[in-house]
Design a protein around this motif. Structure first.
Motif, PDB file in Angstrom:
ATOM      1  N   PRO A   1       0.736  -1.213   0.063  1.00 53.76           N
ATOM      2  CA  PRO A   1       0.111   0.185  -0.109  1.00 53.76           C
ATOM      3  C   PRO A   1       0.592   1.305   0.078  1.00 53.76           C
ATOM      4  O   PRO A   1       0.387   2.412  -0.558  1.00 53.76           O
ATOM      5  N   GLU A   2       1.972   1.284   0.645  1.00 54.86           N
ATOM      6  CA  GLU A   2       2.832   2.484   0.747  1.00 54.86           C
ATOM      7  C   GLU A   2       3.151   2.781  -0.645  1.00 54.86           C
ATOM      8  O   GLU A   2       3.379   4.189  -0.872  1.00 54.86           O
ATOM      9  N   ALA A   3       3.304   2.198  -1.520  1.00 52.46           N
ATOM     10  CA  ALA A   3       3.740   2.733  -2.897  1.00 52.46           C
ATOM     11  C   ALA A   3       2.530   3.071  -4.023  1.00 52.46           C
ATOM     12  O   ALA A   3       2.778   3.487  -5.080  1.00 52.46           O
ATOM     13  N   CYS A   4       1.356   2.728  -3.492  1.00 52.65           N
ATOM     14  CA  CYS A   4       0.178   2.992  -4.305  1.00 52.65           C
ATOM     15  C   CYS A   4      -0.139   4.571  -4.400  1.00 52.65           C
ATOM     16  O   CYS A   4       0.000   5.351  -3.432  1.00 52.65           O
ATOM     17  N   ILE A   5      -0.382   4.785  -5.645  1.00 54.26           N
ATOM     18  CA  ILE A   5      -0.750   6.377  -6.140  1.00 54.26           C
ATOM     19  C   ILE A   5      -2.225   6.601  -6.121  1.00 54.26           C
ATOM     20  O   ILE A   5      -2.582   7.473  -6.487  1.00 54.26           O
ATOM     21  N   LEU A   6      -3.057   5.550  -5.982  1.00 56.85           N
ATOM     22  CA  LEU A   6      -4.392   5.514  -6.159  1.00 56.85           C
ATOM     23  C   LEU A   6      -5.048   6.068  -7.774  1.00 56.85           C
ATOM     24  O   LEU A   6      -5.951   6.673  -7.632  1.00 56.85           O
ATOM     25  N   CYS A   7      -4.144   5.777  -8.439  1.00 57.87           N
ATOM     26  CA  CYS A   7      -4.592   6.171  -9.800  1.00 57.87           C
ATOM     27  C   CYS A   7      -5.585   4.953 -10.364  1.00 57.87           C
ATOM     28  O   CYS A   7      -6.475   5.550 -11.201  1.00 57.87           O
ATOM     29  N   ALA A   8      -5.757   3.887  -9.738  1.00 59.60           N
ATOM     30  CA  ALA A   8      -7.063   3.038  -9.979  1.00 59.60           C
ATOM     31  C   ALA A   8      -6.966   2.357 -11.149  1.00 59.60           C
ATOM     32  O   ALA A   8      -7.944   1.807 -11.894  1.00 59.60           O
ATOM     33  N   ARG A   9      -5.708   2.294 -11.829  1.00 64.96           N
ATOM     34  CA  ARG A   9      -5.739   1.351 -13.029  1.00 64.96           C
ATOM     35  C   ARG A   9      -6.117  -0.109 -12.674  1.00 64.96           C
ATOM     36  O   ARG A   9      -6.839  -0.713 -13.505  1.00 64.96           O
ATOM     37  N   CYS A  10      -5.694  -0.617 -11.525  1.00 63.48           N
ATOM     38  CA  CYS A  10      -5.733  -2.004 -11.232  1.00 63.48           C
ATOM     39  C   CYS A  10      -7.329  -2.179 -11.060  1.00 63.48           C
ATOM     40  O   CYS A  10      -8.050  -3.242 -11.470  1.00 63.48           O
ATOM     41  N   THR A  11      -7.979  -1.202 -10.136  1.00 64.69           N
ATOM     42  CA  THR A  11      -9.544  -1.640  -9.832  1.00 64.69           C
ATOM     43  C   THR A  11     -10.234  -1.396 -11.162  1.00 64.69           C
ATOM     44  O   THR A  11     -11.259  -2.007 -11.350  1.00 64.69           O
ATOM     45  N   ARG A  12      -9.925  -0.542 -12.089  1.00 63.39           N
ATOM     46  CA  ARG A  12     -10.707  -0.296 -13.185  1.00 63.39           C
ATOM     47  C   ARG A  12     -10.431  -1.176 -14.385  1.00 63.39           C
ATOM     48  O   ARG A  12     -11.439  -1.908 -14.927  1.00 63.39           O
ATOM     49  N   TYR A  13      -9.294  -1.830 -14.140  1.00 64.52           N
ATOM     50  CA  TYR A  13      -8.896  -3.166 -15.175  1.00 64.52           C
ATOM     51  C   TYR A  13      -9.693  -4.086 -14.670  1.00 64.52           C
ATOM     52  O   TYR A  13     -10.439  -5.066 -15.643  1.00 64.52           O
ATOM     53  N   CYS A  14      -9.594  -4.393 -13.372  1.00 66.16           N
ATOM     54  CA  CYS A  14     -10.591  -5.458 -12.794  1.00 66.16           C
ATOM     55  C   CYS A  14     -11.869  -5.428 -12.999  1.00 66.16           C
ATOM     56  O   CYS A  14     -12.470  -6.336 -13.173  1.00 66.16           O
ATOM     57  N   ALA A  15     -12.481  -4.151 -12.903  1.00 66.63           N
ATOM     58  CA  ALA A  15     -14.150  -3.944 -13.463  1.00 66.63           C
ATOM     59  C   ALA A  15     -14.120  -3.913 -14.963  1.00 66.63           C
ATOM     60  O   ALA A  15     -15.117  -4.575 -15.255  1.00 66.63           O
ATOM     61  N   GLU A  16     -13.389  -3.360 -15.727  1.00 70.29           N
ATOM     62  CA  GLU A  16     -13.774  -3.009 -17.033  1.00 70.29           C
ATOM     63  C   GLU A  16     -13.116  -4.227 -17.981  1.00 70.29           C
ATOM     64  O   GLU A  16     -13.605  -4.482 -19.023  1.00 70.29           O
ATOM     65  N   ILE A  17     -12.478  -4.814 -17.767  1.00 73.40           N
ATOM     66  CA  ILE A  17     -11.691  -5.888 -18.668  1.00 73.40           C
ATOM     67  C   ILE A  17     -11.804  -7.541 -18.104  1.00 73.40           C
ATOM     68  O   ILE A  17     -12.606  -7.847 -18.841  1.00 73.40           O
ATOM     69  N   GLU A  18     -11.295  -7.435 -17.192  1.00 72.41           N
ATOM     70  CA  GLU A  18     -11.616  -8.933 -16.171  1.00 72.41           C
ATOM     71  C   GLU A  18     -12.844  -8.906 -16.085  1.00 72.41           C
ATOM     72  O   GLU A  18     -13.445 -10.151 -15.937  1.00 72.41           O
ATOM     73  N   SER A  19     -13.622  -7.790 -15.588  1.00 66.92           N
ATOM     74  CA  SER A  19     -14.771  -7.809 -15.273  1.00 66.92           C
ATOM     75  C   SER A  19     -15.206  -8.740 -13.990  1.00 66.92           C
ATOM     76  O   SER A  19     -16.355  -9.370 -14.134  1.00 66.92           O
ATOM     77  N   VAL A  20     -14.352  -8.815 -12.910  1.00 64.99           N
ATOM     78  CA  VAL A  20     -14.721  -9.399 -11.802  1.00 64.99           C
ATOM     79  C   VAL A  20     -14.940  -8.523 -10.764  1.00 64.99           C
ATOM     80  O   VAL A  20     -15.280  -8.852  -9.625  1.00 64.99           O
ATOM     81  N   SER A  21     -14.326  -7.336 -10.778  1.00 67.34           N
ATOM     82  CA  SER A  21     -14.578  -6.425  -9.514  1.00 67.34           C
ATOM     83  C   SER A  21     -14.171  -7.052  -8.393  1.00 67.34           C
ATOM     84  O   SER A  21     -14.730  -6.806  -7.348  1.00 67.34           O
ATOM     85  N   ALA A  22     -13.088  -7.644  -8.326  1.00 64.26           N
ATOM     86  CA  ALA A  22     -12.607  -8.144  -6.991  1.00 64.26           C
ATOM     87  C   ALA A  22     -11.999  -7.119  -6.190  1.00 64.26           C
ATOM     88  O   ALA A  22     -11.903  -7.182  -4.819  1.00 64.26           O
ATOM     89  N   ILE A  23     -11.360  -6.210  -6.660  1.00 62.42           N
ATOM     90  CA  ILE A  23     -10.746  -5.176  -6.025  1.00 62.42           C
ATOM     91  C   ILE A  23     -11.455  -3.772  -6.175  1.00 62.42           C
ATOM     92  O   ILE A  23     -11.904  -3.564  -7.064  1.00 62.42           O
ATOM     93  N   SER A  24     -11.227  -2.771  -5.289  1.00 64.84           N
ATOM     94  CA  SER A  24     -11.812  -1.698  -5.555  1.00 64.84           C
ATOM     95  C   SER A  24     -11.024  -0.466  -4.445  1.00 64.84           C
ATOM     96  O   SER A  24     -10.355  -1.001  -3.452  1.00 64.84           O
ATOM     97  N   LEU A  25     -11.425   0.626  -4.990  1.00 62.00           N
ATOM     98  CA  LEU A  25     -10.773   1.654  -3.854  1.00 62.00           C
ATOM     99  C   LEU A  25     -11.692   1.631  -2.562  1.00 62.00           C
ATOM    100  O   LEU A  25     -12.746   1.600  -2.630  1.00 62.00           O
ATOM    101  N   ALA A  26     -11.110   1.712  -1.551  1.00 59.89           N
ATOM    102  CA  ALA A  26     -11.810   1.707  -0.191  1.00 59.89           C
ATOM    103  C   ALA A  26     -11.394   2.723   0.700  1.00 59.89           C
ATOM    104  O   ALA A  26     -10.300   2.991   0.679  1.00 59.89           O
TER     105      ALA A  26
END
Lengths: 568, 380
Positions: free
Chosen positions: B162-187
């Protein structure tokens, strides 16, 4: 594949993977795409996010059905009824593409007459899919220009598999959804190089590039090329080979397949294997088949050799050596070359000389027009190329049948419903289907040796509907025995509404609970592909140690809640 | 779901009907494309962190800001569509000053990797630090202690720092829009915002399919591969050898880059990572699945066959040389050939092996043994 060659003149995906995201209707049938082809499923889901209509026809509620506009949850093995009823609606409501039929096809009248008898109401009785859903799906498919069909082994692994393919092809031909982007008829290939192995002539009826062995001109050309007389009679196909094992087949060479795990009715096959006088296998791990082998040759995995794989969309792509094979293991082409030359020497034939896979590819391409323009050099330079690619200047072919069907005229084939060979009965009241999961791969000799995948999906299991489970006093995670007329295996029960009531489902990956001890080996009348998807079974609880807690961590399927709805 | 429309780049063929002034030059723009896409087509190098061509624009990281005439503030080029008559400037002193400040602020919210004797980034290189270098951002601003927290996760593949995260949300958007499983999200909120699963469960117990796309899109290595971390390695190491190849699992034919350490395994070499090629360049569009990205440890497994084996008289298998094994094979197959004829032999080749290998097997069956009894294993 036989069905596709007959109908269109080429056995491959008509369109490309990159076109999926632009489709407006996707009709996915007999394909658990998210688990078997995850990257293609991503493209389908992107299409849905864009607003495309996804129609899924599958006996199970697979992950993709949660993205679908409608899920046609048909009874296993009733595909012909569903497809003919869809064709019925398209004909009855005048949704056919008359111009396309006139110009590009033959045999439509027979199909129209046949499907007239397959009304949606009757289809509902056989398939369990509401007549209105059949009508809706037929209209959505027929009236949308960018409508593609995607299917896999849920269509072909039946005794009526070729009929299923004809049924789909009829829909494509009567609507003219062919020869344009994001449409067509697209079998998704299960293995990395199914397409390439077929293309390369590893079939009993074709030389490379689908040139028939019983065509005298073709045979004469290969006799000249290879400098030896060649057999003119087609050989036995795989399912027949397996049935003739130990009978007319007495010696066998097997490269890279665990036949006693992957082939149907494996118990009977094992008995016949004892009748082989000699078996040599070429493998990277000792598998179940190795128990019967006289000689085992150590092969190399994909990261240890050069060559090409051809993917589902006919794209020839390079495989490149990254690391050395372990110990004395050899690239499989080197091993086959050494074996062929050892036999050639004994038989007084000229030995083969190749200085590497590029030279082997070049020899193959020289005699097969479809790939004549493809070479290792060119693929290295330009990236993957899609056949047909007939000359070094040819750019490759993104979708087939543009400006006319390859065969000349697309062939309609009237088909009648034939039930699967083994139906549920009082003694074996459940219908067993088998398949693949996301986390393992076929015989799982590779995936079960990794730390992570074994953790996500550690044990063999059998999906069973809650009502069927309750009737047998089976609870989530119980050890159960699944039995058919051919054998029985023990595994964990996954109580799940994903399967229909009366149906059970098992993955094929687990050597300790081989689903293929249970399956029937009756084959399709044309391809002899076995009916892995339907046989009669019974399930009983085995009183034994309680299940481990986490048999199915985070499983999409083991849901305890109400049946997942679909958006209507 | 329609709000998640993946970004579509208009096709080449679409009629260029808009005229935009880009850094003083009049250029044709395609209706529907963003200023960033237009600029990239014309060879401009606009820095981005949260941008991914597969995802709907987020405009979250502010690194791609440009000047547009008539707008008082700098605007995000990734999320702004082109318009007829627009006048765009992608580089000037004001933009450079903005980039320096922005990246200095990002660095202030990152651990001092140098002081720890660590390289920034995960198994992948850190785009953030590289960009800060490139724009000459000051690195001596006071550090803030990151308040983001992670979770204990027993999954074997994905590590979140978490310390290195800049909250750009590329990962959570990828998870929702491409893999479409929405396993992770901003919280969470404010400075405590982090990337989480529902109820902080392990990815293994979530809807995650372990595709590892979150790692692939992460610009800082906050999402990274767990295997090297488990083995005690943190931070990016340039691969010594990268080999582009085709995945060996299903029939999609994903292209992948094997990062190889050639000296490992006594010179046999070892695959250290599998990385997908850049989005938009191959059939898999930068995506891989769990098997493609992670299931390569079989390559070095101790159960690999390393020598030919021959069945001994007592039924056991014994090691043999290639010469001996081949001689035995020739004797075995030719024995059947002599006793029962060529059609008593059957050759099963493999849809798992290369095209060349399948070609040789069918040629061997036909030309050397004289039978058409040859079929690849996935016959349908």
């Amino acid at each position: 594949m036989a069905g596709l060659v007959t109908t269109f003149g080429a056995g491959a995906m008509t369109n490309s993977i990159g076109e999926i995201r632009d489709a407006d209707v996707l009709f996915v049938i007999g394909s658990n795409t998210t688990e078997a082809h995850p990257i293609i499923a991503m493209e389908m889901k992107r299409a849905v996010h864009r607003g495309a209509t996804l129609i899924v026809a599958d006996p199970r509620s697979i992950n993709l059905t949660s993205f679908a506009s409608r899920h046609l949850k048909l009874r296993p093995g009733t595909d012909v009824w569903l497809l003919n009823a869809m064709a019925h609606v398209i004909c009855a409501e005048g949704l056919v593409d008359a111009d396309f039929i006139e110009t590009n096809t033959e045999g439509f009248d027979a199909v129209r007459e046949t499907v007239a008898r397959y009304t949606p109401e009757e289809a509902e009785k056989v398939t369990g899919v509401p007549a209105d859903d059949i009508r809706w799906a037929a209209r959505a498919y027929a009236t949308t220009p960018k409508a593609g069909i995607y299917y896999t082994l849920g269509i072909t692994e039946h005794t009526h598999g070729t009929d299923n393919v004809y049924g789909l092809a009829n829909l494509v031909l009567m609507t003219g959804h062919l020869g344009k982007p994001s449409a067509g008829m697209n079998p998704l290939r299960g293995q990395n190089n199914v397409q390439g192995a077929n293309d390369a002539g590893a079939t009993p009826i074709f030389y490379p590039g689908y040139q028939r062995v019983d065509d005298p001109e073709v045979a004469a050309r290969y006799e000249k090329s290879w400098g030896v007389p060649l057999p003119r009679e087609p050989g036995l196909n795989l399912n027949v080979m397996m049935k003739e094992t130990g009978r007319s087949i007495r010696g066998m060479f097997v490269m890279g397949e665990d036949i006693v795990l992957s082939e149907p009715n494996a118990g009977a096959l094992e008995e016949r294997m004892n009748g082989l006088e000699f078996l040599v296998i070429q493998e990277i791990f000792l598998n179940e088949t190795a128990r019967f082998a006289d000689v085992i040759l150590p092969g190399a995995c994909f990261a240890e050799k050069d060559g090409v794989f051809t993917n589902s969309e006919r794209r020839v792509q390079r495989v490149r050596k990254a690391v050395e094979p372990p110990g004395q293991a050899k690239a499989d082409w080197e091993a086959v070359l050494a074996l062929a030359n050892a036999v050639a020497e004994k038989r007084g034939l000229t030995p083969w000389r190749y200085d590497g896979p590029a030279a082997i590819y070049a020899e193959m391409a020289k005699d097969a027009d479809k790939f004549a323009g493809i070479s290792h050099d060119r693929v290295d330079r330009e990236g993957g190329l899609q056949w047909p690619c007939t000359s070094p200047e040819h750019p490759g072919t993104r979708f087939l049948h543009e400006g006319g069907v390859l065969r000349g005229k697309g062939l309609f084939t009237a088909i009648e419903y034939r039930p699967s060979v083994e139906l549920a009965d009082p003694e074996y009241p459940l219908v067993l289907s088998t398949g693949r999961t996301l986390y393992h791969y076929n015989a799982a000799t590779q995936t079960r040796r990794g730390v992570g995948l074994a953790e996500k999906q550690p044990v063999a299991f059998c999906e069973i509907h809650p009502a069927d489970a309750r009737a047998r006093s089976i609870e989530q995670g119980d050890l159960v025995e699944v039995e058919t007329r051919r054998g029985k295996v023990a595994c964990r029960a996954m109580v799940s509404r994903q399967v229909r009531r009366g149906c059970i489902w098992m993955p094929l990956h687990f050597a300790e609970a081989r689903a293929n001890l249970l399956t029937v080996d009756d084959g399709d009348i044309v391809t002899q592909t076995a009916e892995y998807k339907v046989c009669a079974a019974k399930v009983t609880r085995v009183a034994e140690q309680p299940a481990e807690r986490d048999a199915f961590p985070g499983s999409f399927y083991a849901v305890a809640g109400p049946e997942q709805g679909t958006i209507h | 779901m329609s709000s998640q429309n993946p970004k579509r780049v208009p096709e080449e063929a679409s009629d260029p009907s808009l005229s935009v002034t880009l850094d003083g030059e009049t250029v044709d723009a395609r209706p529907g494309e963003t200023i960033l896409e237009l600029a990239e087509r014309h060879g401009k190098d606009i820095p981005t962190l949260c941008h991914d061509p597969r995802l709907a624009p987020a405009g979250a990281c502010r690194s791609c800001l440009v000047e547009v005439e008539g707008s008082r503030r700098l605007i995000p080029s990734c999320a702004t569509p082109v318009a007829d008559g627009q006048v765009v400037t992608t580089a000037n002193d004001r933009i450079a000053r903005h980039q320096k400040v922005l990246l200095a602020l990002y660095l202030a919210d990152q651990p001092d990797f140098a002081a720890r004797g660590e390289t920034p980034g995960g198994a992948q290189a850190c785009e953030l630090h590289a960009m800060a270098d490139a724009v000459g951002a000051p690195t001596d601003w006071p550090k803030m202690e990151p308040l983001r927290v992670g979770r204990e996760d027993r999954n074997p593949y994905v590590q979140f720092f978490p310390e290195a995260c800049i909250l750009c949300a590329r990962c959570t958007r990828y998870c929702a829009e491409i893999e479409s499983v929405s396993a992770i999200s901003l919280a969470g909120r404010g400075a405590e915002t982090t990337i989480a699963t529902a109820d902080d469960v392990s990815l293994l117990d979530s809807s995650c399919e372990l595709c590892g796309g979150c790692i692939d899109v992460c610009p800082t290595g906050a999402m990274t591969e767990k295997m090297p971390v488990t083995a005690g390695r943190r931070g990016h190491v340039e691969p010594e050898k990268v080999v582009r190849t085709t995945c060996n699992y299903c029939g999609v034919g994903c292209q992948m880059d094997l990062h190889v350490e050639p000296a490992a395994n006594d010179g046999r070499g070892r695959i250290e990572r599998v990385v997908s090629p850049e989005a938009g360049t191959t059939t898999n569009d930068g995506n891989l699945c769990v098997k493609g990205r992670f299931a390569y440890d079989f390559v070095d497994h101790e159960d690999r066959l390393t020598t030919p084996l021959i069945r001994a008289e007592d039924g056991s298998l014994r090691e043999a040389s290639w010469d001996e094994a081949l001689a035995r094979t020739v004797e075995g197959l030719m024995g059947v050939h002599e006793r029962h004829g060529a059609d008593a032999l059957a050759f099963v080749s493999s849809s798992r092996c290369t095209m060349e290998e399948n070609y040789l097997v069918q040629k061997m069956a036909r030309a050397v043994f004289g039978t058409n009894n040859v079929h690849q294993c996935a016959a349908t």
